[in-house]
Design a protein around this motif. Structure first.
Motif, PDB file in Angstrom:
ATOM      1  N   ASP A  47      67.285 -10.809 -21.701  1.00 46.51           N
ATOM      2  CA  ASP A  47      68.489 -11.542 -21.290  1.00 46.51           C
ATOM      3  C   ASP A  47      69.298 -12.049 -22.479  1.00 46.51           C
TER       4      ASP A  47
ATOM      5  N   GLN B 105      65.980 -21.524 -19.662  1.00 44.25           N
ATOM      6  CA  GLN B 105      66.164 -22.946 -19.376  1.00 44.25           C
ATOM      7  C   GLN B 105      66.155 -23.766 -20.657  1.00 44.25           C
TER       8      GLN B 105
ATOM      9  N   LEU C 276      61.804 -18.603  -6.339  1.00 42.19           N
ATOM     10  CA  LEU C 276      61.878 -17.424  -7.187  1.00 42.19           C
ATOM     11  C   LEU C 276      62.361 -16.195  -6.432  1.00 42.19           C
TER      12      LEU C 276
ATOM     13  N   LEU D  43      70.514 -17.810 -14.355  1.00 45.57           N
ATOM     14  CA  LEU D  43      70.455 -18.453 -15.662  1.00 45.57           C
ATOM     15  C   LEU D  43      70.942 -17.514 -16.765  1.00 45.57           C
TER      16      LEU D  43
ATOM     17  N   VAL E 184      62.392 -17.016 -17.521  1.00 41.43           N
ATOM     18  CA  VAL E 184      63.181 -18.102 -16.931  1.00 41.43           C
ATOM     19  C   VAL E 184      63.068 -19.363 -17.779  1.00 41.43           C
ATOM     20  N   THR E 185      61.865 -19.649 -18.255  1.00 43.51           N
ATOM     21  CA  THR E 185      61.651 -20.858 -19.055  1.00 43.51           C
ATOM     22  C   THR E 185      62.398 -20.779 -20.380  1.00 43.51           C
TER      23      THR E 185
ATOM     24  N   ALA F   1      58.995 -21.108 -12.576  1.00 37.86           N
ATOM     25  CA  ALA F   1      58.300 -19.878 -12.972  1.00 37.86           C
ATOM     26  C   ALA F   1      56.986 -20.190 -13.671  1.00 37.86           C
TER      27      ALA F   1
ATOM     28  N   GLN G  91      57.526 -17.622 -19.917  1.00 39.18           N
ATOM     29  CA  GLN G  91      58.262 -16.855 -18.921  1.00 39.18           C
ATOM     30  C   GLN G  91      59.748 -16.744 -19.286  1.00 39.18           C
TER      31      GLN G  91
ATOM     32  N   ASP H 141      67.305 -19.059 -10.450  1.00 36.98           N
ATOM     33  CA  ASP H 141      66.525 -17.872 -10.763  1.00 36.98           C
ATOM     34  C   ASP H 141      66.981 -17.261 -12.086  1.00 36.98           C
ATOM     35  N   ARG H 142      66.245 -16.241 -12.520  1.00 40.80           N
ATOM     36  CA  ARG H 142      66.496 -15.647 -13.835  1.00 40.80           C
ATOM     37  C   ARG H 142      67.896 -15.044 -13.916  1.00 40.80           C
TER      38      ARG H 142
END
Length: 711
Positions: free
Chosen positions: A227, A179, A541, A199, A175-176, A504, A173, A195-196
């Protein structure tokens, strides 16, 4: 009106609106909401954009001109750091080198040199190398990185191998990914629970001023990594994918090795002193491998031993099928069986223990070594060493297993894997969060699994290390139509969902588990438990409507089966979802009161009775937090919670400390900063030995801001 201070207040309110999800930001957000309420004379929502931030800032400054104590409180809130910068570490996560031999790839190397060396001109430096599996994308970027490492010694290198998977939901994901990269850049774990959007903004801040190389390997599609397109002068980003990431960067296709380079690679694999291969046989071998570096490396030694296997070329239209069929045929019987059963499911990491369970043997080392020697497994270094099966290899193994192995054999292997992961994850999850109530008894372990952990932090780290495998275990349980195992695996993941930011990823697994429990376990306490956990993930989320729907379902299920503890939890969660919004705190209070009424029905001998005093203490604290618009009433109820936490059979120092922080916030809302500092002194004392680094840091920062000290 002080124009400079007004601008500072606008910047502060805008930062809160950007959703920084640390505990400090939550506390400051609550305090700011109370301050704005006092300035306006009524409950008001926090500003949701720059225009509203200016409006709220002007209102606050106008009120503070009449009441100077409001400005003192606002300044104290603004002094609390919302999220410290990374710790300045220089990561050196280099891409793996699969072979000491490297040939050709001139165009890829030139493209990397050209993009890295060009003038910045405000454009992101980004290269997308793309090509089929086994073509050598990772080797190409590993070679380039080694040659240019001196350019990144001050900023670092971050290499991440992403999960591509069968579809976007199985892929790592976004988000991961953020992170993981931010963690390598030194951002504390407590600041990664966001959240995305938040981040991504943090990533853009962290890369400024660094000479940093970021390599994302195995990208599924452009949406997964958009991103990371950041125009920062020292940043160079390389993305490796099967298909071109059109619209993200100019793709650089990487194709088969030219015949001359392929021949040199094949000959370099010949042991010294070995007899030369006849030219006709060598031509057949080159034709079979079609210029694929992986195929040449894997098949080279085999073809030296069994040159007749090169005649397999032409049986299928797919290079990998031809090569992998030949490799499978060259394996010993135990290793061939292991290849098929280990590959029937896309496990992200095969530890020796997990492989042994899948195969039903006590020692899998011999077959794992043979599969690794044949390039069918790759070794994985890291906190948890093990093996990974390349994606194209795994697909072949799964298809071959389906054709070759009987269904009961395949099912038994999958069940053993799920059972092993369930026991390990449940034991680690319970050790990381021993006070959480659980359904089932998987957390007690078994005679086969007696692993213990020296601390909660160690258990949380271990659970985080196995999280990808546990999430894949949920998908394996879905394949088995095993709703209970899927639900219990998700229950075990709660500590990393709560404290390690894996929201996520957990949500993907929870969505699978929810479908299964609704189909097979509707109306049970276990189904309700999974709906609550999924709801809390959705709320994190930014999907409050979905969270509400699943909490209502959980409440319905618990009422149908008469599970009062579950009812209290669902009602408590409905309240917590509303507690963050100043305009819905009255609704939150009503849900907490209903939760207390449900908890009152927990009878002796039923689930939750032994924990009832702690359940009521937590609900009392929540009621106090919901009353924060009336500071005196809030302190009265929070004081009751302190007494209840202290009076437990094992006093709950962790929640006592958090309650003192809540009390400090009520004092700050009335500009009684000296009393707030005293409450924070108590919080610091209680939290010091509770593995609560984030809350402890918050208490210290709040105390320093109350005393007008530099934080």
């Amino acid at each position: 009106m002080d124009a400079e201070f007004l601008s500072a207040v606008v910047a502060f309110l805008t930062a809160l609106n950007q959703g920084v999800a640390s505990e400090a930001a939550k506390a400051v957000t609550d305090g700011t909401a109370q301050l704005l309420r006092r300035c306006a004379g009524r409950p008001v929502a926090l500003p949701s954009g720059e225009a509203q931030a200016w409006e709220s800032a002007r209102m606050a400054l106008a009120a503070s001109e009449q009441r100077p104590e409001l400005r003192s409180t606002l300044e104290a809130l603004m002094r609390v750091p919302l999220g410290a910068a990374g710790d300045g570490r220089v990561p050196m996560l280099l891409p793996p080198t699969f072979s000491q031999f490297f040939y050709d790839r001139r165009e890829a190397i030139k493209a990397l040199d050209r993009e890295h060396g060009r003038a910045f001109a405000g454009r992101a430096r980004l290269v997308n190398l793309c090509g089929p599996a086994g073509i050598g994308l990772t080797s190409a970027v590993a070679y380039w990185t080694a040659e240019n490492l001196s350019a990144f010694t001050t900023g670092g290198v971050v290499y991440l191998r992403l999960r591509g998977g069968r579809d976007a939901t199985a892929a790592t994901q976004p988000v991961t990914i953020l992170q993981q990269v931010l963690k390598e850049l030194g951002v504390p774990v407590g600041q990664l629970r966001a959240d995305r959007k938040t981040l991504a903004e943090r990533y853009r801040r962290e890369v400024v001023g660094r000479r940093l190389l970021v390599i994302l390997d195995g990208v599924h599609d452009r949406a997964q990594v958009s991103d990371f397109v950041v125009a920062a002068e020292g940043l160079f980003t390389v993305m490796l994918s099967r298909e071109p990431l059109l619209g993200l960067a100019r793709p650089v296709p990487v194709g088969p090795l030219p015949t001359g380079d392929a021949r040199r690679l094949l000959r370099s694999l010949t042991p010294p002193g070995a007899a030369k291969v006849a030219r006709a046989a060598e031509r057949r071998q080159l034709a079979l491998c079609q210029g694929s570096p992986w195929a040449l490396t894997a098949m080279g030694p085999v073809l030296r031993e069994r040159p007749h296997l090169a005649t397999a070329r032409g049986r299928t239209a797919d290079l990998h099928t031809d090569v992998l069929d030949a490799l499978h045929g060259a394996l010993s019987d135990p290793s061939a069986r292991a290849y098929r059963l280990l590959g029937q499911h896309p496990w992200p990491l095969l530890t020796t223990a997990l492989a042994g369970r899948i195969l039903g043997v006590s020692d899998a080392e011999v077959v794992l070594k043979e599969l690794t020697d044949r390039q069918l497994l790759a070794t994985v270094d890291g906190p948890v060493p093990g093996y990974a099966m390349p994606e194209h290899v795994q697909r072949h193994a799964a298809q071959l297993s389906e054709r070759t192995d009987r269904l009961p054999v395949r099912t038994a292997a999958l069940r053993r894997a799920v059972g092993y992961l369930l026991t390990r994850a449940s034991v680690a999850g319970h050790a990381a969060f021993p006070d959480r109530w659980l359904l089932g008894d998987h957390h007690v372990g078994s005679r086969q699994h007696t692993e213990t952990y020296p601390s909660k932090d160690a258990a949380l780290q271990a659970l985080g290390d196995m999280a990808d495998s546990v999430i894949e275990g949920v998908r394996a349980a879905e394949q088995l139509d095993d709703a209970e195992s899927a639900a219990y695996l998700c229950q075990a993941l709660w500590p990393v969902q709560l404290n390690a930011g894996l929201v996520a990823e957990a949500a993907v697994a929870l969505a699978v588990a929810v479908r299964l429990v609704d189909q097979h376990l509707a109306g049970t306490a276990l189904a309700a438990r999974i709906h609550v956990q999924y709801a809390l993930a959705l709320d994190k989320l930014g999907q409050p409507e979905g969270a509400e729907r699943h909490l209502r379902t959980a409440l319905d299920y618990d009422r149908r089966c008469g599970h009062f503890r579950g009812q209290a939890t669902a009602l408590e969660s409905l309240g917590l979802v509303r507690l963050a919004d100043p305009l819905t705190r009255a609704e939150a209070l009503a849900f907490f009161e209903q939760a207390e009424q449900a908890a009152a029905h927990i009878a002796e001998g039923t689930d939750g009775f032994e924990d009832l005093p702690r359940i009521l203490a937590l609900l009392t604290r929540h009621r106090g937090r919901a009353l924060c618009d009336d500071p005196e009433a809030a302190r009265s109820v929070l004081g009751e919670a302190l007494v209840k936490f202290a009076g437990l059979r094992k006093p709950d120092r962790y929640n006592q400390g958090k309650t003192h922080i809540d009390i400090a916030a009520t004092h700050m809302s009335e500009d009684r900063l000296d009393l707030a500092a005293a409450a924070l002194d108590s919080a610091i004392e209680l939290l010091t030995d509770q593995a609560a680094a984030e809350h402890l840091k918050l208490a210290r920062n709040l105390r320093a801001s109350c005393l007008n000290q530099t934080v």
